[in-house]
Structure formats: C-alpha cells, structure tokens
Design a protein around this motif. Sequence first.
Motif, mmCIF file in Angstrom:
data_model
loop_
_atom_site.group_PDB
_atom_site.id
_atom_site.type_symbol
_atom_site.label_atom_id
_atom_site.label_comp_id
_atom_site.label_asym_id
_atom_site.label_seq_id
_atom_site.Cartn_x
_atom_site.Cartn_y
_atom_site.Cartn_z
ATOM 1 N N THR A 120 -6.850 1.613 1.668
ATOM 2 C CA THR A 120 -6.149 0.738 0.715
ATOM 3 C C THR A 120 -6.435 -0.743 0.922
ATOM 4 O OG1 THR A 120 -4.186 0.756 2.151
ATOM 5 C CG2 THR A 120 -4.285 2.408 0.395
ATOM 6 N N LYS A 164 2.091 -2.938 1.808
ATOM 7 C CA LYS A 164 1.907 -3.652 0.541
ATOM 8 C C LYS A 164 0.668 -3.144 -0.185
ATOM 9 C CE LYS A 164 1.597 -8.400 -1.292
ATOM 10 N NZ LYS A 164 0.274 -8.357 -1.933
ATOM 11 N N ASN A 165 -0.417 -2.922 0.553
ATOM 12 C CA ASN A 165 -1.653 -2.423 -0.055
ATOM 13 C C ASN A 165 -1.466 -1.031 -0.653
ATOM 14 O OD1 ASN A 165 -3.073 -4.724 0.622
ATOM 15 N ND2 ASN A 165 -3.988 -3.849 2.468
ATOM 16 N N GLU A 168 0.577 -1.333 -3.873
ATOM 17 C CA GLU A 168 -0.265 -1.884 -4.935
ATOM 18 C C GLU A 168 -1.274 -0.853 -5.435
ATOM 19 O OE1 GLU A 168 -1.990 -5.435 -3.368
ATOM 20 O OE2 GLU A 168 -0.183 -6.645 -3.714
ATOM 21 N N SER A 169 -1.795 -0.050 -4.528
ATOM 22 C CA SER A 169 -2.737 0.997 -4.923
ATOM 23 C C SER A 169 -2.067 2.033 -5.810
ATOM 24 C CB SER A 169 -3.330 1.670 -3.674
ATOM 25 O OG SER A 169 -4.087 0.754 -2.910
ATOM 26 N N LYS A 171 0.597 1.543 -7.692
ATOM 27 C CA LYS A 171 0.901 0.902 -8.975
ATOM 28 C C LYS A 171 -0.350 0.741 -9.840
ATOM 29 C CE LYS A 171 4.809 -1.762 -7.173
ATOM 30 N NZ LYS A 171 5.272 -3.114 -6.766
ATOM 31 N N ALA A 172 -1.498 0.626 -9.203
ATOM 32 C CA ALA A 172 -2.745 0.452 -9.958
ATOM 33 C C ALA A 172 -3.025 1.634 -10.871
ATOM 34 C CB ALA A 172 -3.916 0.242 -8.995
ATOM 35 N N GLU A 198 9.947 1.419 -2.099
ATOM 36 C CA GLU A 198 10.133 0.053 -2.571
ATOM 37 C C GLU A 198 11.499 -0.159 -3.205
ATOM 38 O OE1 GLU A 198 6.947 -3.067 -4.351
ATOM 39 O OE2 GLU A 198 7.460 -1.411 -5.695
#
Length: 412
Positions: A120, A164-165, A168-169, A171-172, A198
Amino acid sequence: MNQPKKISVWALLMFLFCIDISNAQNISNVSAAMQRKYMVSAMLKIANPVLQNLSKNELRKNMPLEFKSEDTKNYTHLEAFARTLAGLAPWLELGADTTEEGKLRKKYIELVLICLKNATNKNAADYLNFDNGKQPLVDAAFLAEALLRAPNQLWKPLDDKTKKNILESLKATRVITPAYNNWLLFSAMVEVALLKFEGSCDLTRVDYAVRQHLAWYKGDGIYGDGPEFHWDYYNSYVIHPMFLEVLKTLQEAKVPQKIDYFELELKRAQRYAEIQEMLISPEATFPAIGRSIAYRFGAFHLLAKIALMQALPKEITPQQVRFALYNLVRKQIEAPNTFDSNGWLKVGFFGSQPDLGEAYISTGSLYLCSQVFLILGLPLEDPFWNGKNIDWSSRKVWSGQNVSLDKAYKEN
C-alpha cells in the motif's frame, strides 16, 4: 517497523518433521494433531512464495504469470496477496506463544506486516493496483476481509502511515462500479472495513448489497448470483462468507437494522455448509462444477468459515469436518504439477489443467484456495482439533452405516 528474522526452512521442516505427504497409509490412522500439522504445512507451502517475495518488494519481479487475458497482469498480484492473507488471517490472529506453532505464527505475523506496508506504499516497487480496471475491487474486499479476521495481529501493530495507506487504498476502489451480482458484496466488504477501522463508511453501498442479496435468496440455503441461479460454488467462494462478515460487522458497530439479518443469514449459511459437507465423496473428492473451479479446495470456504465460527449444524461434528477437509486438501495439493518448480500454484483443479481457467483466471486468482485454512484459526485445544476421526457423511453412507435422512431447510 522491524524486519522479521529470516524464516528458516530447516526450522519449518523441524516443526513439520513428522509429516510424510507421500505416505499412503490408512487415512483413519492419522491423528488430529498430525492433521493440524499437515494443514499448517500445506497452508504455508501455498503462502510462502507470495509473502516472501512481497516482503522483499519482489512479487512483481518473481511471480510467474499464467493467464489467458493480458488484462489479468494488471491485478494478479493483488489477487495473490489478498486471497492468501484472507485465508491465513484467523491462524495469525491466534498470536504468538511459546509452542513451535506459536513461534512460527510470530514470524509470519512480522512478515505479513511488512507485506501490508509494501503493498500500500505508493513509493514501493510492489505497490499494488487498487483502482485501475474493475478487478481490484474484488481483492480489496479480500484484503478488507483479512484485516477484519485478524484486527489484533494485522491492524493494531501497524504504524500510522501504513494504516493511512491501507484506508486510502480501500477508498480508491470506490471509483469501480460493482457488477449486479455477488460483486455488490465486495463493495460492502470494503465499506464495513472502513467502518471498523476508521469509524465511518458509505452505508448506502452496504445497504444496497444487503437488500439485493436478501431479494436473490432462492431457498434451502442458496442465493442466486444476481437474479439468476448458478450451479457453482460462489455461495461458498464469496456470498455466504462475505455476507456473514458484513452483517456481523454492522451488528458489532450497532448499525440499526429492521430485523436481525445476521441470525437469518447464519441459519441459511449453516444449511449450505451442511450441503457442502455432504458433497464430499467417500474418496474425499467433490464435483468440478461451474465457474472458477481452479480455486480448488477454496470451494469449501463456507464450510471452513462455519467451523471457525463454531456454528456447525448439530448433525455435523467438528471431527468429521476436520477429517473430511484434511483428506480433501491432501488429495488436491498432492496431485502432480499442482505447483511449479518454484512453488507457485498452477491453473487446474487436480494438477495442471490450464483449460480449466476462465479468461479472468490468472496465477494470483488461484490463491483463493487458501480460504479452506480458516479452520486453523481454531486453537489446538479446541474440540475441532481433538478427538477420534469421525467419518464424514458420504463416507458413512457408502460404508453401510445407518444415517439420518437429509431434509431441506425451510424458513417460517
């Protein structure tokens, strides 16, 4: 994050010293303890090439690519990692201890934490594809599932940047529109993982997946894959296991629901698990029916999941499921040419059978087979891993034992 100590091949062999996979002994004489050791060795034999290479940022470099469609090259690496990890997660969640198996778990937990970081990190050589094409949604869901299955060992120890990564991955994948079938659960799986880790998510995506699957129920524990019925193993590959985990996560987060959908789905899943157990032949084989048969014993994802939940139907003992799955895994994993010379899985059901792979199947896809190892999340002292071998249903019937009639499941 500290680098894990190199996993010694000799240490692994010492742990597994009493397993002889070429020994054609009477299967009834293999003890429960030996069956567990065999299953651990089989799981790690499958997982090692994926995890060792990703931990070194060499997965893209070294993973062979067996495929029919060029498109699969864009996402096969995420498939391999996410599917492998979803199967290992319950075992890893047991954590480290002073036993040989516990020490082994410690090494693999450390290894996987590095894999998660590399997978990630946008600056890493093995940063994986989460948003290019449609398939990444599928395996982001398996990654989410893995984290939900092992939050204490695979999420809590991560550094803040890697957490966090990962978020974000996940959510991508929201740019990907799921197909109107079991894919709705992939979107829901991603969202409930975001809810868990989250604190918020897009509940509309989750609610839509839940409503549609309830509408697609066909009876006797079976869902349609979309509006249509398909005679394949997708009720086990994806539908029941992910539906259970989505609903359980919603329940734990106290998301209001009109009725207890988790309990409703659990009863349906128990029935399907009961059917699955009866489909295992006296010789520990099963019908090669429908799509994605190259997932091999991943077809028993749901039976393994229900066993892990300690929710087997009363008609089925843990010991007969253990005995059946051990023999079934052994049958397929020992088929000639199941692995290439470097230990990577090859497309096939019993050995190498490339014509059994659909256009969407590639090397990474095959690692869905790891889901059968969910049973290793039950600790050694659990009844599942203790007691004498008990014949599974078909073995009982075909040896002339008196058994009860099977009856369809009906809801009120």
